[in-house]
Each structure stands twice: as C-alpha cells, then as structure tokens.
Scaffold this motif. Structure first.
Motif, PDB file in Angstrom:
ATOM      1  N   LEU A 123       0.775  -1.145  -0.158  1.00  0.00           N
ATOM      2  CA  LEU A 123      -0.175  -0.262  -0.110  1.00  0.00           C
ATOM      3  C   LEU A 123       0.789   1.213  -0.063  1.00  0.00           C
ATOM      4  N   GLU A 124       1.933   1.309   0.973  1.00  0.00           N
ATOM      5  CA  GLU A 124       2.453   2.459   1.090  1.00  0.00           C
ATOM      6  C   GLU A 124       3.233   3.005  -0.108  1.00  0.00           C
ATOM      7  N   PRO A 125       3.851   2.110  -0.993  1.00  0.00           N
ATOM      8  CA  PRO A 125       4.562   2.214  -2.352  1.00  0.00           C
ATOM      9  C   PRO A 125       3.519   2.815  -3.586  1.00  0.00           C
ATOM     10  N   LEU A 126       2.441   2.198  -3.131  1.00  0.00           N
ATOM     11  CA  LEU A 126       1.250   2.565  -4.167  1.00  0.00           C
ATOM     12  C   LEU A 126       0.911   3.839  -3.896  1.00  0.00           C
ATOM     13  N   LEU A 127       0.808   4.343  -2.662  1.00  0.00           N
ATOM     14  CA  LEU A 127       0.366   5.687  -2.383  1.00  0.00           C
ATOM     15  C   LEU A 127       1.465   6.813  -2.617  1.00  0.00           C
ATOM     16  N   GLU A 128       2.863   6.294  -2.564  1.00  0.00           N
ATOM     17  CA  GLU A 128       3.716   7.342  -2.956  1.00  0.00           C
ATOM     18  C   GLU A 128       3.605   7.529  -4.460  1.00  0.00           C
ATOM     19  N   ARG A 129       3.409   6.251  -5.277  1.00  0.00           N
ATOM     20  CA  ARG A 129       3.278   6.577  -6.859  1.00  0.00           C
ATOM     21  C   ARG A 129       1.995   7.267  -7.244  1.00  0.00           C
ATOM     22  N   GLY A 137      -7.328  11.514  -4.319  1.00  0.00           N
ATOM     23  CA  GLY A 137      -7.683  10.549  -3.242  1.00  0.00           C
ATOM     24  C   GLY A 137      -7.669   9.115  -3.640  1.00  0.00           C
ATOM     25  N   THR A 138      -8.256   8.289  -2.751  1.00  0.00           N
ATOM     26  CA  THR A 138      -8.007   6.744  -3.079  1.00  0.00           C
ATOM     27  C   THR A 138      -9.609   6.234  -2.749  1.00  0.00           C
ATOM     28  N   LYS A 139      -9.743   4.819  -2.952  1.00  0.00           N
ATOM     29  CA  LYS A 139     -10.834   4.245  -2.869  1.00  0.00           C
ATOM     30  C   LYS A 139     -10.849   2.852  -2.452  1.00  0.00           C
ATOM     31  N   MET A 140     -11.425   2.196  -1.435  1.00  0.00           N
ATOM     32  CA  MET A 140     -11.340   0.897  -0.974  1.00  0.00           C
ATOM     33  C   MET A 140     -12.488   0.476  -0.448  1.00  0.00           C
ATOM     34  N   ALA A 169      -0.175  10.042   4.180  1.00  0.00           N
ATOM     35  CA  ALA A 169       0.376   9.973   2.637  1.00  0.00           C
ATOM     36  C   ALA A 169      -0.011  11.255   1.835  1.00  0.00           C
ATOM     37  N   GLY A 170      -0.913  11.967   2.326  1.00  0.00           N
ATOM     38  CA  GLY A 170      -1.482  13.382   1.854  1.00  0.00           C
ATOM     39  C   GLY A 170      -2.432  13.201   0.716  1.00  0.00           C
ATOM     40  N   LEU A 171      -3.295  11.853   0.793  1.00  0.00           N
ATOM     41  CA  LEU A 171      -4.444  11.792   0.079  1.00  0.00           C
ATOM     42  C   LEU A 171      -5.732  11.593   0.831  1.00  0.00           C
ATOM     43  N   VAL A 172      -6.619  11.794  -0.162  1.00  0.00           N
ATOM     44  CA  VAL A 172      -8.066  11.921   0.680  1.00  0.00           C
ATOM     45  C   VAL A 172      -8.683  10.524   0.565  1.00  0.00           C
ATOM     46  N   PRO A 173      -8.932   9.590   1.383  1.00  0.00           N
ATOM     47  CA  PRO A 173      -9.495   8.352   1.423  1.00  0.00           C
ATOM     48  C   PRO A 173     -10.950   8.169   0.985  1.00  0.00           C
ATOM     49  N   ILE A 174     -11.479   7.498   0.221  1.00  0.00           N
ATOM     50  CA  ILE A 174     -12.911   7.163  -0.079  1.00  0.00           C
ATOM     51  C   ILE A 174     -13.283   5.913   0.503  1.00  0.00           C
ATOM     52  N   ILE A 175     -13.858   5.878   1.763  1.00  0.00           N
ATOM     53  CA  ILE A 175     -14.201   4.928   2.673  1.00  0.00           C
ATOM     54  C   ILE A 175     -15.525   4.149   2.156  1.00  0.00           C
TER      55      ILE A 175
END
Length: 295
Positions: A123-129, A137-140, A169-175
């Motif tokens: 996850l952390e390397p993916l967030l860096e990319r 932001g992200t979604k999970m 990581a500085g991104l906004v999560p979509i929960i």
C-alpha cells in the motif's frame, strides 16, 4: 493535497465516475461492453482492451467537468497514458476532473456476515506513486452481507485504520463499506454502520478530511448527519447492482448525496457503436446521473 481539487470535490455539482474495474471485475465489464472472454488470452490483452474502453469514455466530448467531478481509476489505468499523457494528468489537466485511485486488493472470504478487504502489503509504495501521478484520493471497498454488529464493527475499524495510512500519505480516502442491496436486513445493517462510522469520524484529527461511498440507503436522507460531519468532504453513493434508472430514482430522494456509479454509468455502451452513437449514449447516461446527483 491539491486545494483546488479539494474545493471542487467539496462544493462542485456533479458526480464521480467509477472506472476502476480490477482484474476480477474486468471480464464482466468487457462482456457488458460487448467483448466476450474468448476475445483475449492473457491478462495483458484483457487490460489493453479495458483501457481502450476507458480511453474511449474519458476522451468522449460527453465526459466533461460540466457534469463529472471525479473519476476513480484502477492501478493499471493510472500507470497508462491517454493521448500520450498519464491518465491522471489527462483527467485533471485536459478535463478538469479530479483523479482517484482504487487501492484495495479485493475481498476476503465471508465471515461474521461481512467481507473484509484482503491485506495490502504494497500500500505505501502504491500511495507514493499515486502522489507522484497527481492523484487526489483513493477508494477501498469492503462488503456487508448481514446485520452482524461484530462483523460491521470490524469492517469500519479496518477501513479507518487504512484511511489513516492514506491520510498520512497526503491523499483523501474514500471509505467504502458497501451494504449488499440484496441483503434481507439491509436497513438494520445501515443503522449499525452509521453508528460505527460516526464513532470513528469523531476520533480523526482536526485537519483530516475523508469521503464515504455507501449504498443508497433504504430510508431517504438517512446519511444526512454524516454528510454534515466536520471531517466529511462528500458522501457518494454506489449503484450496487441496480440498473441506472432505478439507481437514479433512489438517489434523487437523498438530498446532497451524489453518485459514484460504475456499471450503471456504462451499461448502455457497446464496442460496436459508432462514435456518434457511443457519445450520445454516454451523454444521456451522464446527464441522467447528474440530474439525480444535484437534488
């Protein structure tokens, strides 16, 4: 965090296009588009075909910031280009549409009435990319099948635990703790879920900002309190398997709740349509979902 993108997501009119089918759901997406599984032999061929489909959608004159606030991408899509430009850069730079990234690795087996997310060791390397690519932001996604308090508690705990890594990581999560629309006790699950989410929102740091992606509630405006919560940028709704017409009708009953549809967005698109037919069908779909999202 891009402040301009934050303002757009918090105050703009429109919806989020979910273009994030992963390895497991891509064959279904391609089949709906008119491409059967015997049309490709390898994962590479499959992902080439789905990227061509997504490119056709994103580059369409119907796909604009006038109706669409954001788009959720699969990792493979983020790593590719559209017209020679990285996908996320194309979305924001050319279209004014905020890019998100799906980060989960699929669902674990059913236990205690729910399906948690599988482990995410990278996850952390993916967030860096993602940050390097200009992702906002992200979604999970995890899924609730039954109104099991222990299972739902675990779902929300896992979602917020990973959300904190994403925020760092500085991104906004979509929960996204989806309640299965076919569940016999859907409304009971929603009540438990709302209570658990509220508990975890109250524990966030003052500066933290998150989003929620939830099934359209059984009771209209049931998530109104969460929509107003101080950490909340936006609450969006998934179609959950409803056909677009029904999803739009249900969504329109919920003030301020906006769509984040996948199948319901692309259900009438077909590989054999002419560009004129394709663009008109997409335009009709986008406008209908937009109208349901601005009630």
């Amino acid at each position: 965090m891009n402040r301009e993108q934050l303002t757009r997501m918090a105050t703009g009119k429109g919806f989020i296009a979910a273009l994030d089918q992963s390895g497991g759901s891509t064959p279904k997406a391609l089949l709906q588009y008119g491409i059967p599984e015997d049309s490709y032999a390898t994962d590479k061929e499959m992902f080439d075909l789905v990227h061509a489909m997504r490119t056709r959608i994103i580059t369409s004159p119907a796909f604009t910031q006038a109706h669409i606030l954001g788009a959720i991408l699969f990792e493979d899509t983020m790593d590719r280009t559209i017209e020679g430009i990285p996908t996320s850069e194309y979305l924001w730079g050319k279209k004014g549409i905020v890019p998100f990234l799906k980060v989960d690795k699929g669902l674990a087996d059913l236990a205690e009435g729910v399906q948690l997310m599988k482990p995410m060791p990278d996850l952390e390397p993916l967030l860096e990319r993602a940050v390097e690519q200009g992702i906002f932001g992200t979604k999970m996604r995890s899924v609730i099948k039954e109104a099991n308090p222990k299972g739902i508690k675990k779902i929300v705990e896992q979602q917020f635990e990973i959300a904190k890594v994403i925020l760092k990581a500085g991104l906004v999560p979509i929960i996204e703790p989806e309640v299965d629309i076919h569940s016999m006790d859907k409304q009971a699950s929603e009540k438990i879920l709302k209570t658990e989410i509220a508990k975890h929102l109250a524990l966030l740091n003052d500066e933290d900002r998150v989003m929620l992606k939830l099934s359209i509630p059984t009771e209209p405006n049931f998530y109104a309190e969460l929509q107003k919560e101080e950490h909340m940028i936006r609450v969006v709704a998934l179609s959950g398997g409803y056909p677009q017409n029904k999803a739009n009708k249900l969504l329109a009953k919920n003030h301020g709740l906006i769509a984040s549809f996948s199948r319901a967005l692309t259900q009438d698109l077909h590989v054999d349509q002419s560009d004129e037919e394709f663009n008109k069908m997409l335009e009709n779909s986008i406008k209908a979902i937009y109208e349901a999202s601005i009630t």
